[in-house]
Every structure is written in structure tokens, then in C-alpha cells.
Motif scaffolding. Sequence first.
Motif, PDB file in Angstrom:
ATOM      1  N   ARG A  18      13.637  47.016  12.626  1.00 14.86           N
ATOM      2  CA  ARG A  18      14.060  46.179  13.257  1.00 14.86           C
ATOM      3  C   ARG A  18      15.870  45.237  13.081  1.00 14.86           C
ATOM      4  NH1 ARG A  18       9.346  49.058  14.767  1.00 14.86           N
ATOM      5  NH2 ARG A  18       8.875  48.783  16.763  1.00 14.86           N
ATOM      6  N   GLY A  19      15.748  45.457  11.938  1.00 15.81           N
ATOM      7  CA  GLY A  19      16.951  45.187  11.608  1.00 15.81           C
ATOM      8  C   GLY A  19      16.201  43.339  10.884  1.00 15.81           C
ATOM      9  N   MET A  20      15.556  43.233  10.177  1.00 18.54           N
ATOM     10  CA  MET A  20      14.734  41.822  10.103  1.00 18.54           C
ATOM     11  C   MET A  20      14.313  42.326   8.641  1.00 18.54           C
ATOM     12  SD  MET A  20      11.214  41.200  12.475  1.00 18.54           S
ATOM     13  CE  MET A  20      10.975  39.836  11.991  1.00 18.54           C
ATOM     14  N   ASN A  21      15.727  42.327   7.499  1.00 21.96           N
ATOM     15  CA  ASN A  21      15.733  42.119   6.207  1.00 21.96           C
ATOM     16  C   ASN A  21      15.691  41.561   5.485  1.00 21.96           C
ATOM     17  OD1 ASN A  21      17.379  44.781   6.628  1.00 21.96           O
ATOM     18  ND2 ASN A  21      19.167  43.844   7.162  1.00 21.96           N
ATOM     19  N   ASN A  22      15.209  40.318   6.006  1.00 17.68           N
ATOM     20  CA  ASN A  22      14.673  39.014   4.919  1.00 17.68           C
ATOM     21  C   ASN A  22      13.339  38.886   5.551  1.00 17.68           C
ATOM     22  OD1 ASN A  22      17.117  38.857   3.774  1.00 17.68           O
ATOM     23  ND2 ASN A  22      18.106  37.880   5.190  1.00 17.68           N
ATOM     24  N   THR A  23      12.505  39.098   4.127  1.00 13.41           N
ATOM     25  CA  THR A  23      11.103  38.667   4.439  1.00 13.41           C
ATOM     26  C   THR A  23      11.281  36.583   4.952  1.00 13.41           C
ATOM     27  OG1 THR A  23      10.748  37.178   2.039  1.00 13.41           O
ATOM     28  CG2 THR A  23      10.007  39.600   2.788  1.00 13.41           C
ATOM     29  N   THR A  24      11.854  35.912   4.933  1.00 11.35           N
ATOM     30  CA  THR A  24      11.754  34.341   5.646  1.00 11.35           C
ATOM     31  C   THR A  24      12.490  34.876   7.043  1.00 11.35           C
ATOM     32  OG1 THR A  24      14.322  34.235   5.142  1.00 11.35           O
ATOM     33  CG2 THR A  24      13.382  33.426   3.251  1.00 11.35           C
ATOM     34  N   ASP A  25      12.626  35.921   7.237  1.00  6.66           N
ATOM     35  CA  ASP A  25      13.042  36.038   9.617  1.00  6.66           C
ATOM     36  C   ASP A  25      11.366  35.896   9.688  1.00  6.66           C
ATOM     37  OD1 ASP A  25      15.635  36.489   7.887  1.00  6.66           O
ATOM     38  OD2 ASP A  25      15.531  38.518   8.803  1.00  6.66           O
ATOM     39  N   LEU A  26      10.767  36.214   8.922  1.00 11.36           N
ATOM     40  CA  LEU A  26       9.623  35.989  10.228  1.00 11.36           C
ATOM     41  C   LEU A  26       9.240  34.579  10.599  1.00 11.36           C
ATOM     42  CD1 LEU A  26       7.289  38.721   8.303  1.00 11.36           C
ATOM     43  CD2 LEU A  26       7.492  38.092  11.096  1.00 11.36           C
ATOM     44  N   ILE A  27       9.606  33.737   8.840  1.00 13.46           N
ATOM     45  CA  ILE A  27       8.843  32.228   9.210  1.00 13.46           C
ATOM     46  C   ILE A  27       9.554  31.562  10.576  1.00 13.46           C
ATOM     47  CG2 ILE A  27       9.070  29.853   7.930  1.00 13.46           C
ATOM     48  CD1 ILE A  27       9.529  31.443   5.788  1.00 13.46           C
ATOM     49  N   PRO A  28      10.211  31.526  11.152  1.00 11.95           N
ATOM     50  CA  PRO A  28      10.022  30.744  12.643  1.00 11.95           C
ATOM     51  C   PRO A  28       9.479  31.263  13.900  1.00 11.95           C
ATOM     52  CG  PRO A  28      12.225  31.632  12.023  1.00 11.95           C
ATOM     53  CD  PRO A  28      11.438  31.836  10.855  1.00 11.95           C
ATOM     54  N   LEU A  29       9.755  32.710  13.695  1.00 12.83           N
ATOM     55  CA  LEU A  29       9.282  33.950  15.325  1.00 12.83           C
ATOM     56  C   LEU A  29       7.337  33.708  14.511  1.00 12.83           C
ATOM     57  CD1 LEU A  29      10.950  37.188  14.754  1.00 12.83           C
ATOM     58  CD2 LEU A  29      11.139  35.489  15.972  1.00 12.83           C
ATOM     59  N   LEU A  30       7.182  33.664  13.262  1.00 13.84           N
ATOM     60  CA  LEU A  30       5.488  33.328  13.281  1.00 13.84           C
ATOM     61  C   LEU A  30       5.210  31.532  13.770  1.00 13.84           C
ATOM     62  CD1 LEU A  30       4.479  34.966   9.827  1.00 13.84           C
ATOM     63  CD2 LEU A  30       3.757  35.299  11.782  1.00 13.84           C
ATOM     64  N   ALA A  31       6.093  30.402  13.388  1.00 12.77           N
ATOM     65  CA  ALA A  31       6.466  29.300  14.034  1.00 12.77           C
ATOM     66  C   ALA A  31       5.885  29.228  15.594  1.00 12.77           C
ATOM     67  CB  ALA A  31       7.257  28.537  13.524  1.00 12.77           C
ATOM     68  N   GLU A  32       7.000  30.276  15.519  1.00 16.75           N
ATOM     69  CA  GLU A  32       6.654  30.189  17.994  1.00 16.75           C
ATOM     70  C   GLU A  32       5.255  30.396  17.932  1.00 16.75           C
ATOM     71  OE1 GLU A  32       9.574  32.519  19.056  1.00 16.75           O
ATOM     72  OE2 GLU A  32      11.484  31.482  18.161  1.00 16.75           O
ATOM     73  N   ARG A  33       4.704  31.250  17.573  1.00 14.06           N
ATOM     74  CA  ARG A  33       2.999  31.652  17.651  1.00 14.06           C
ATOM     75  C   ARG A  33       2.304  30.222  17.026  1.00 14.06           C
ATOM     76  NH1 ARG A  33       7.260  35.290  17.869  1.00 14.06           N
ATOM     77  NH2 ARG A  33       7.190  36.703  19.762  1.00 14.06           N
ATOM     78  N   ASP A  34       2.191  29.628  16.580  1.00 13.44           N
ATOM     79  CA  ASP A  34       1.432  28.167  16.525  1.00 13.44           C
ATOM     80  C   ASP A  34       0.847  28.963  14.518  1.00 13.44           C
ATOM     81  OD1 ASP A  34       2.111  26.671  17.937  1.00 13.44           O
ATOM     82  OD2 ASP A  34       0.905  27.913  19.215  1.00 13.44           O
ATOM     83  N   ILE A  35       1.306  29.471  14.130  1.00 13.84           N
ATOM     84  CA  ILE A  35       0.518  30.167  12.741  1.00 13.84           C
ATOM     85  C   ILE A  35       2.372  29.905  11.536  1.00 13.84           C
ATOM     86  CG2 ILE A  35       1.266  31.653  10.980  1.00 13.84           C
ATOM     87  CD1 ILE A  35      -0.149  34.003  13.889  1.00 13.84           C
ATOM     88  N   SER A  36       1.562  28.542  10.946  1.00 11.04           N
ATOM     89  CA  SER A  36       2.540  28.379   9.323  1.00 11.04           C
ATOM     90  C   SER A  36       1.537  28.703   7.877  1.00 11.04           C
ATOM     91  CB  SER A  36       2.539  26.455   9.670  1.00 11.04           C
ATOM     92  OG  SER A  36       0.368  26.344   9.177  1.00 11.04           O
ATOM     93  N   LEU A  37       2.702  29.560   7.874  1.00 10.91           N
ATOM     94  CA  LEU A  37       2.529  30.019   6.361  1.00 10.91           C
ATOM     95  C   LEU A  37       4.195  29.728   5.456  1.00 10.91           C
ATOM     96  CD1 LEU A  37       1.628  33.967   6.985  1.00 10.91           C
ATOM     97  CD2 LEU A  37       0.589  32.349   6.755  1.00 10.91           C
ATOM     98  N   SER A  38       3.861  29.410   4.324  1.00  7.00           N
ATOM     99  CA  SER A  38       4.341  29.558   3.378  1.00  7.00           C
ATOM    100  C   SER A  38       5.712  30.689   2.960  1.00  7.00           C
ATOM    101  CB  SER A  38       4.334  28.378   1.987  1.00  7.00           C
ATOM    102  OG  SER A  38       3.645  29.490   1.443  1.00  7.00           O
TER     103      SER A  38
END
Length: 110
Positions: A18-38
Amino acid sequence: MKRKVDYTWRLAELMAARGMNNTTDLIPLLAERDISLSRPQVYRLVNQRPERVSLQLISALCDILGCGPDDLLTVTAVNAREHKKASNSGPNVVSLDRTARPRRANILDE
């Protein structure tokens, strides 16, 4: 019969598709779903095989990637091999007592 169950974690593969090459691309998408991970937690989630993952996190990942849990996890189950036991009663079995062993050679200087 015993069965051996294993799984393959395919998060990095689905992210790359899906074109997400960095692991940090997930952080804002997870935050939109009320999941906060470092950042280290997200890195381990993507690059290592997790042993314990909450269903809420799996649901959020499936929502982000537009896939189902069966796409995220590939499960395999096979019959476990039974170990063969050695038996002493066979034509090719030699007992390892002292009489069957060779004697140690003595080398003498002349």
C-alpha cells in the motif's frame, strides 16, 4: 496425533503493498483510532513477529490496510512428527561393551 500450529505475520508486506515504506507511517493512523504506540513499539510490531496483540490493535490494522485478519495472519497447522525410538534388538545393532571396542595402541620409541 499432536499438531504443530504456527503463523506468519504479514504486516510489513501489506504496508509495502500500500506504499507505506516507513514504520512511522502507522503512528498517526493508529492515533486516529485511539491507539497510541511509541515509535519503538510500532517498529517491533511491523518488523518482528508479535506474540501478544490485542484484538483492538488487529482491528485497527485491518481498518487501516483495508484487509481482514486472515490477510494479516497466515496460519499453518501440520501433524507433528513422532520421534522414532531406537531398539536394541536388530541385526545391525552392536553392543558397545568392552569386548567389542578396539584396544588402544602403544607406540614405542626405538
